[in-house]
Design a protein around this motif. Structure first.
Motif, mmCIF file in Angstrom:
data_model
loop_
_atom_site.group_PDB
_atom_site.id
_atom_site.type_symbol
_atom_site.label_atom_id
_atom_site.label_comp_id
_atom_site.label_asym_id
_atom_site.label_seq_id
_atom_site.Cartn_x
_atom_site.Cartn_y
_atom_site.Cartn_z
ATOM 1 N N VAL A 31 -4.354 14.604 1.804
ATOM 2 C CA VAL A 31 -3.778 13.716 2.827
ATOM 3 C C VAL A 31 -3.144 14.574 3.926
ATOM 4 O O VAL A 31 -2.337 15.458 3.631
ATOM 5 N N SER A 32 -3.529 14.319 5.174
ATOM 6 C CA SER A 32 -2.968 15.070 6.302
ATOM 7 C C SER A 32 -2.641 14.098 7.435
ATOM 8 O O SER A 32 -3.473 13.267 7.790
ATOM 9 N N PHE A 33 -1.446 14.173 7.915
ATOM 10 C CA PHE A 33 -1.086 13.488 9.171
ATOM 11 C C PHE A 33 0.296 13.936 9.611
ATOM 12 O O PHE A 33 1.038 14.533 8.828
ATOM 13 N N ASP A 34 0.623 13.691 10.860
ATOM 14 C CA ASP A 34 1.938 14.028 11.414
ATOM 15 C C ASP A 34 2.696 12.743 11.737
ATOM 16 O O ASP A 34 2.093 11.721 12.072
ATOM 17 N N GLY A 45 -2.098 0.311 3.278
ATOM 18 C CA GLY A 45 -3.229 0.442 2.374
ATOM 19 C C GLY A 45 -3.062 -0.522 1.225
ATOM 20 O O GLY A 45 -1.958 -1.041 0.999
ATOM 21 N N PRO A 46 -4.120 -0.759 0.494
ATOM 22 C CA PRO A 46 -4.042 -1.715 -0.609
ATOM 23 C C PRO A 46 -3.181 -1.181 -1.759
ATOM 24 O O PRO A 46 -2.843 0.002 -1.783
ATOM 25 N N SER A 47 -2.874 -2.073 -2.697
ATOM 26 C CA SER A 47 -2.094 -1.634 -3.869
ATOM 27 C C SER A 47 -2.861 -0.532 -4.594
ATOM 28 O O SER A 47 -4.092 -0.604 -4.739
ATOM 29 N N GLY A 48 -2.127 0.469 -5.052
ATOM 30 C CA GLY A 48 -2.764 1.563 -5.790
ATOM 31 C C GLY A 48 -3.381 2.616 -4.885
ATOM 32 O O GLY A 48 -4.035 3.552 -5.375
ATOM 33 N N ALA A 219 -0.702 5.327 9.302
ATOM 34 C CA ALA A 219 -1.714 6.011 8.479
ATOM 35 C C ALA A 219 -2.207 5.005 7.465
ATOM 36 O O ALA A 219 -1.414 4.205 6.937
ATOM 37 N N TYR A 220 -3.506 5.026 7.232
ATOM 38 C CA TYR A 220 -4.083 4.060 6.298
ATOM 39 C C TYR A 220 -4.627 4.825 5.092
ATOM 40 O O TYR A 220 -5.455 5.730 5.240
ATOM 41 N N LEU A 221 -4.132 4.466 3.908
ATOM 42 C CA LEU A 221 -4.575 5.143 2.678
ATOM 43 C C LEU A 221 -5.506 4.242 1.890
ATOM 44 O O LEU A 221 -5.321 3.020 1.847
ATOM 45 N N LYS A 222 -6.509 4.868 1.263
ATOM 46 C CA LYS A 222 -7.388 4.113 0.376
ATOM 47 C C LYS A 222 -7.827 5.051 -0.741
ATOM 48 O O LYS A 222 -8.292 6.166 -0.458
ATOM 49 N N ASN A 223 -7.638 4.634 -1.962
ATOM 50 C CA ASN A 223 -7.986 5.459 -3.132
ATOM 51 C C ASN A 223 -7.398 6.875 -3.045
ATOM 52 O O ASN A 223 -8.060 7.861 -3.382
ATOM 53 N N VAL A 227 -7.622 7.535 5.213
ATOM 54 C CA VAL A 227 -8.920 7.267 5.838
ATOM 55 C C VAL A 227 -8.789 7.008 7.338
ATOM 56 O O VAL A 227 -9.802 6.997 8.047
ATOM 57 N N ALA A 228 -7.579 6.760 7.810
ATOM 58 C CA ALA A 228 -7.429 6.558 9.260
ATOM 59 C C ALA A 228 -6.003 6.837 9.673
ATOM 60 O O ALA A 228 -5.063 6.562 8.930
#
Lengths: 238, 292
Positions: A31-34, A45-48, A219-223, A227-228
């Motif tokens: 995971v990378s972001f500022d 992001g979704p649960s989990g 920031a959008y997390l998935k699994n 991802v964005a």
């Protein structure tokens, strides 16, 4: 992600290829972001998806497995055990389940942050605590104990606790997930107010209502993967 | 440090139910160990009083005159372990013998002269070692000019000393075992209390508390728990002592022996020990809670 030059004046949180594994399970992968200073930032992001794990890494509730992270100038991959309290004193943390100490009054729960920071003047502590309780609308309940409060009230106390030390960053992990819309709206307004006073606010949420509000970055997390990202460093729309 | 004490004291009062359980546990522990100490102390007193009953008899030669006798008495009184020296003349001893054998005085009628020599009856102080010191004392007395022979109850003494040493050894082992068991119970009770407060400790950590901020008030609470438990346990023992001993005395069970409560120095040691146990219990338990 290409490694960018790090400007501590502008960037308050940097994550670079951060991973966290629990045994064979990958909770976060590269995971990378500022997050810019004085941002109002959503991690969604979704649960989990790994949002809460990421939040724990930021306050060192968990150590990352690999990668590096800088939070308010402190390199989390190199930080020593004795320096962890210093990092946490720069943060105000709000949890979904409030995490207030049930055996202490509202006043003592909030005042504890100042005592932890080394403030010993009872008068100053009283003034600061009552001032922040005024802001969140809980001054009249300062001697109540958390179990006697509603969820919304407990979260306002938790927010007062996060704000009382004037932290540079407020981390709010699903702060409205257990609340009805009216209480959620109030908590969100208080987070906006904290941001307006100069704090960087990072909120994890999967609540569409909250996400519909404006922000300066996302920031959008998935699994477990980011991802964005959606930075809006120039202005905020909230 | 003042803040740590203030917070520790506030928390001590804040968690009444949890701390009540711990204080009761420590109080019972202190009660058991101090009751055992009370028994040991009084048993020791009893043993001492028995030891003081032991007599060493030095028989004087017929030629020993009063002036020489006084010199011998002064020499014996200067020896360590000697409680007192009494002169018993041959005539007094003969009269005592006649009184002892009572109706059988006819046995002595054939005697024209008193066969019993003058003697010195030496009583011992309670702090003398049994089998080790008494033979030495007897040897020294035998070497004095004017002393013909020295007698003491060697067999009885050896048996008494065996029992006394066994009693002392058993007491020490038992005290050690009881203390270790109590230490574990108290440490585990404090650990259970800390488990109850683990969430509070975690939250305090998350808002930036360092180890010192968490440890010191808990150490203070441990010491307070020890103090409260120690005082409660000793008060309980005193109440039990006051309620039972006068009854036993009234019933005539303690005629030859004065039972006394624990002396102040021992009371103080017990209180300080229970405070130390409270602190050690906290110290051993806290380490694992500071990982968060």
């Amino acid at each position: 992600m290409r490694k960018m030059l790090f400007d501590p004046e502008r960037t308050i949180i940097r994550l670079y290829e951060v991973s966290k594994h629990f045994g064979d399970t990958d909770a976060l992968v590269d995971v990378s972001f500022d997050v810019c200073r004085n941002a109002f930032f959503f991690i969604s992001g979704p649960s989990g998806a790994g949002k809460s794990t990421l939040m724990k890494l930021l306050y060192l509730g968990e150590r990352m497995s690999s990668g590096y992270a800088i939070v308010d100038g402190m390199n989390l991959s190199r930080i020593k055990h004795g320096q962890v309290p210093m990092l946490r004193r720069r943060l105000g943390i709000v949890f979904q389940d409030y995490r207030l100490i049930p055996g202490k009054s509202v006043f003592d729960n909030v005042g504890l942050v100042l005592e932890v920071a080394g403030m010993s003047s009872r008068k100053t502590i009283r003034e600061r605590v009552m001032s922040v309780l005024e802001k969140v609308g809980m001054a009249d309940r300062h001697d109540a104990f958390p179990p006697t409060l509603s969820g919304g009230e407990q979260q306002r106390v938790a927010l007062a606790r996060a704000m009382v030390g004037n932290p540079s960053i407020i981390l709010a992990d699903e702060p409205t997930a257990s609340l009805d819309i009216e209480a959620a709206e109030r908590i969100f307004d208080l987070l906006v107010a904290a941001h307006e006073e100069g704090a960087t606010v990072v909120i994890t949420t999967h609540d569409r209502y909250l996400l519909s509000k404006g922000c300066t970055g996302r920031a959008y997390l998935k699994n477990g993967r980011c991802v964005a990202t959606e930075p809006h460093p120039e202005g905020m729309d909230i | 440090m003042r803040d740590a004490i203030r917070r520790g004291f506030a928390d001590f009062l804040n968690y009444k139910a949890l701390h009540g359980i711990c204080v009761i546990t420590i109080a019972l522990a202190v009660f058991v160990i101090s009751a055992f100490g009370l028994f040991l102390q009084n048993a020791n007193d009893l043993m001492r009083s028995w030891k003081e009953e032991i007599r060493v008899i030095a028989y004087l030669t017929p030629e020993t005159g009063p002036a020489e006798r006084e010199g011998i008495i002064a020499d014996i009184e200067s020896y360590s372990g000697v409680g007192g020296v009494a002169y018993v003349s041959g005539d007094e001893a003969f009269e005592w013998l006649k009184a002892e054998i009572g109706s059988q005085t006819a046995l002595l009628e054939g005697l024209t002269d008193n066969p019993l020599p003058d003697a010195l009856e030496v009583s011992l102080s309670g702090d003398i070692d049994g089998t080790a010191s008494i033979p030495d004392l007897a040897d020294k007395m035998s070497g004095l000019k004017g002393v013909d022979d020295v007698e003491y109850a060697r067999q009885w003494l050896e048996r008494f000393d065996g029992i006394y040493n066994l009693f002392r050894l058993t007491s020490m082992v038992l005290i050690g075992l009881i203390f270790a068991a109590i230490m574990m119970i108290v440490a585990n009770t404090i650990r259970l209390i800390l488990y109850q407060r683990i969430e509070e400790i975690k939250i305090t950590r998350v808002i930036g508390a360092d180890d010192t901020f968490i440890k010191y008030p808990l150490y203070f609470e441990g010491i307070m728990l020890g103090l409260a438990g120690g005082l409660a346990g000793l008060l309980l023992l005193y109440a039990a002592f006051s309620a039972t001993v006068p009854q036993l005395s009234a019933a005539g069970l303690l005629v030859y022996f004065q039972v006394r409560f624990l002396p102040w120095p021992l009371v103080l040691i017990l209180i300080l020990s229970s405070m130390a146990v409270g602190w050690i219990g906290c110290y051993l338990s806290i380490r694992r809670f500071l990982k968060f």
